[in-house]
Design a protein around this motif. Structure first.
Motif, PDB file in Angstrom:
ATOM      1  N   GLN A   1      -2.463  86.282  48.221  1.00  0.00           N
ATOM      2  CA  GLN A   1      -2.709  87.564  47.559  1.00  0.00           C
ATOM      3  C   GLN A   1      -1.796  88.641  48.136  1.00  0.00           C
ATOM      4  N   ARG A   2      -1.603  88.628  49.446  1.00  0.00           N
ATOM      5  CA  ARG A   2      -0.704  89.604  50.075  1.00  0.00           C
ATOM      6  C   ARG A   2       0.713  89.445  49.539  1.00  0.00           C
ATOM      7  N   THR A   3       1.162  88.209  49.444  1.00  0.00           N
ATOM      8  CA  THR A   3       2.513  87.953  48.925  1.00  0.00           C
ATOM      9  C   THR A   3       2.638  88.418  47.486  1.00  0.00           C
ATOM     10  N   ASP A   4       1.632  88.112  46.666  1.00  0.00           N
ATOM     11  CA  ASP A   4       1.657  88.543  45.257  1.00  0.00           C
ATOM     12  C   ASP A   4       1.718  90.064  45.151  1.00  0.00           C
ATOM     13  N   LEU A   5       0.917  90.745  45.965  1.00  0.00           N
ATOM     14  CA  LEU A   5       0.882  92.205  45.941  1.00  0.00           C
ATOM     15  C   LEU A   5       2.229  92.787  46.369  1.00  0.00           C
ATOM     16  N   LEU A   6       2.770  92.297  47.473  1.00  0.00           N
ATOM     17  CA  LEU A   6       4.036  92.852  47.964  1.00  0.00           C
ATOM     18  C   LEU A   6       5.205  92.497  47.049  1.00  0.00           C
ATOM     19  N   THR A   7       5.121  91.374  46.367  1.00  0.00           N
ATOM     20  CA  THR A   7       6.157  91.033  45.385  1.00  0.00           C
ATOM     21  C   THR A   7       6.137  92.041  44.235  1.00  0.00           C
ATOM     22  N   ALA A   8       4.931  92.405  43.787  1.00  0.00           N
ATOM     23  CA  ALA A   8       4.805  93.407  42.721  1.00  0.00           C
ATOM     24  C   ALA A   8       5.299  94.772  43.196  1.00  0.00           C
ATOM     25  N   LEU A   9       4.969  95.143  44.435  1.00  0.00           N
ATOM     26  CA  LEU A   9       5.429  96.426  44.975  1.00  0.00           C
ATOM     27  C   LEU A   9       6.944  96.432  45.159  1.00  0.00           C
ATOM     28  N   ASP A  10       7.507  95.281  45.501  1.00  0.00           N
ATOM     29  CA  ASP A  10       8.961  95.192  45.644  1.00  0.00           C
ATOM     30  C   ASP A  10       9.644  95.403  44.299  1.00  0.00           C
ATOM     31  N   ALA A  11       9.089  94.829  43.241  1.00  0.00           N
ATOM     32  CA  ALA A  11       9.642  95.046  41.897  1.00  0.00           C
ATOM     33  C   ALA A  11       9.517  96.514  41.507  1.00  0.00           C
ATOM     34  N   GLU A  12       8.399  97.133  41.869  1.00  0.00           N
ATOM     35  CA  GLU A  12       8.182  98.561  41.581  1.00  0.00           C
ATOM     36  C   GLU A  12       9.213  99.425  42.295  1.00  0.00           C
ATOM     37  N   GLN A  13       9.462  99.137  43.582  1.00  0.00           N
ATOM     38  CA  GLN A  13      10.421  99.954  44.332  1.00  0.00           C
ATOM     39  C   GLN A  13      11.842  99.735  43.835  1.00  0.00           C
ATOM     40  N   LYS A  14      12.168  98.521  43.372  1.00  0.00           N
ATOM     41  CA  LYS A  14      13.508  98.276  42.829  1.00  0.00           C
ATOM     42  C   LYS A  14      13.714  99.093  41.561  1.00  0.00           C
ATOM     43  N   GLU A  15      12.692  99.146  40.712  1.00  0.00           N
ATOM     44  CA  GLU A  15      12.774  99.960  39.492  1.00  0.00           C
ATOM     45  C   GLU A  15      12.884 101.441  39.848  1.00  0.00           C
ATOM     46  N   HIS A  16      12.098 101.867  40.832  1.00  0.00           N
ATOM     47  CA  HIS A  16      12.154 103.263  41.294  1.00  0.00           C
ATOM     48  C   HIS A  16      13.566 103.590  41.791  1.00  0.00           C
ATOM     49  N   GLN A  17      14.144 102.682  42.554  1.00  0.00           N
ATOM     50  CA  GLN A  17      15.484 102.896  43.103  1.00  0.00           C
ATOM     51  C   GLN A  17      16.525 102.955  41.993  1.00  0.00           C
ATOM     52  N   ARG A  18      16.355 102.127  40.973  1.00  0.00           N
ATOM     53  CA  ARG A  18      17.305 102.082  39.860  1.00  0.00           C
ATOM     54  C   ARG A  18      17.300 103.381  39.066  1.00  0.00           C
ATOM     55  N   THR A  19      16.125 103.982  38.890  1.00  0.00           N
ATOM     56  CA  THR A  19      16.002 105.186  38.054  1.00  0.00           C
ATOM     57  C   THR A  19      15.906 106.475  38.868  1.00  0.00           C
ATOM     58  N   LYS A  20      15.972 106.358  40.166  1.00  0.00           N
ATOM     59  CA  LYS A  20      15.788 107.505  41.059  1.00  0.00           C
ATOM     60  C   LYS A  20      16.941 108.500  40.950  1.00  0.00           C
ATOM     61  N   GLY A  21      16.571 109.771  40.865  1.00  0.00           N
ATOM     62  CA  GLY A  21      17.561 110.834  40.889  1.00  0.00           C
ATOM     63  C   GLY A  21      17.836 111.257  42.319  1.00  0.00           C
ATOM     64  N   PRO A  22      18.865 112.069  42.531  1.00  0.00           N
ATOM     65  CA  PRO A  22      19.219 112.478  43.894  1.00  0.00           C
ATOM     66  C   PRO A  22      18.117 113.265  44.612  1.00  0.00           C
ATOM     67  N   GLU A  23      17.298 113.971  43.878  1.00  0.00           N
ATOM     68  CA  GLU A  23      16.251 114.782  44.495  1.00  0.00           C
ATOM     69  C   GLU A  23      14.900 114.061  44.562  1.00  0.00           C
ATOM     70  N   ASP A  24      14.816 112.882  43.952  1.00  0.00           N
ATOM     71  CA  ASP A  24      13.550 112.148  43.951  1.00  0.00           C
ATOM     72  C   ASP A  24      13.252 111.594  45.338  1.00  0.00           C
ATOM     73  N   PRO A  25      11.971 111.507  45.691  1.00  0.00           N
ATOM     74  CA  PRO A  25      11.612 110.979  47.015  1.00  0.00           C
ATOM     75  C   PRO A  25      11.846 109.469  47.096  1.00  0.00           C
ATOM     76  N   ASN A  26      11.917 108.970  48.312  1.00  0.00           N
ATOM     77  CA  ASN A  26      12.061 107.538  48.541  1.00  0.00           C
ATOM     78  C   ASN A  26      10.745 106.829  48.228  1.00  0.00           C
ATOM     79  N   HIS A  27      10.806 105.536  48.035  1.00  0.00           N
ATOM     80  CA  HIS A  27       9.608 104.737  47.776  1.00  0.00           C
ATOM     81  C   HIS A  27       9.095 104.208  49.115  1.00  0.00           C
ATOM     82  N   TYR A  28       7.795 104.353  49.346  1.00  0.00           N
ATOM     83  CA  TYR A  28       7.204 103.958  50.626  1.00  0.00           C
ATOM     84  C   TYR A  28       7.407 102.474  50.933  1.00  0.00           C
ATOM     85  N   PHE A  29       7.311 101.612  49.923  1.00  0.00           N
ATOM     86  CA  PHE A  29       7.439 100.185  50.215  1.00  0.00           C
ATOM     87  C   PHE A  29       8.866  99.808  50.586  1.00  0.00           C
ATOM     88  N   ARG A  30       9.839 100.473  49.989  1.00  0.00           N
ATOM     89  CA  ARG A  30      11.226 100.209  50.362  1.00  0.00           C
ATOM     90  C   ARG A  30      11.444 100.540  51.837  1.00  0.00           C
TER      91      ARG A  30
END
Length: 174
Positions: free
Chosen positions: A100-129
């Motif tokens: 379950q931990r692996t499944d959760l962190l895999t989902a959070l990793d996909a979320e942070q990758k999407e956040h990083q892809r669409t992140k603007g210069p002023e947007d905050p960093n993603h906690y999981f990254r």
């Protein structure tokens, strides 16, 4: 002559921060970070991230190197990670089994990758990254990671840019 009378700490005082991370992190948060790290880099034929105490490393790095804004994001990440765990499994992260931990962190990793892809210069960093980057940095720069997960030569010889590589060889730490 005067230098011998003045303590070295007075001459080289570059920080007034305490050496204890407990001013920013509680012991249970460091344990939490060790579990997150161990889910990212679990024990296999080499020790996992918990063996390198990456939780303590993360706490020191966040306290000493992160801006106050990033410290806030990182600390809020504990609640966000537990909330994501509760939404997905109806349990807090520490109560999950390894799958379950692996499944959760895999989902959070996909979320942070999407956040990083669409992140603007002023947007905050993603906690999981931040957690993932610090886990990797802490593990592979630790004694455990460098000597047991990587190949380590304490006194490296000459540089050889065409070193033979066999599939499955570990990378070099030095």
């Amino acid at each position: 002559m005067g230098g011998t009378l003045i303590s070295a700490e007075m001459l080289v005082s570059c920080t007034t921060k305490s050496k204890d991370v407990s001013d920013l992190f509680k012991p249970e948060q460091i344990s939490f970070l060790n579990e997150v790290g161990d889910t990212i880099l679990p024990t296999t034929n080499t020790p996992g991230a918990k063996a390198a105490n990456v939780g303590e490393f993360m706490a020191v790095m966040v306290r000493d190197c992160y801006t106050p804004e990033d410290q806030k994001i990182f600390l809020e990440g504990f609640d966000k990670l537990n909330k994501a765990s509760d939404e997905k499994f109806d349990k807090e992260f520490m109560q999950l089994n390894p799958k379950q931990r692996t499944d959760l962190l895999t989902a959070l990793d996909a979320e942070q990758k999407e956040h990083q892809r669409t992140k603007g210069p002023e947007d905050p960093n993603h906690y999981f990254r931040m957690m993932k980057e610090l886990t990797l940095l802490g593990y592979f720069s630790s004694e455990v990671g460098a000597t047991q997960a990587l190949r380590y030569d304490p006194v490296p010889g000459r540089y050889d840019g065409c070193m033979p590589y066999k599939k499955g060889d570990r990378a070099w730490a030095t």
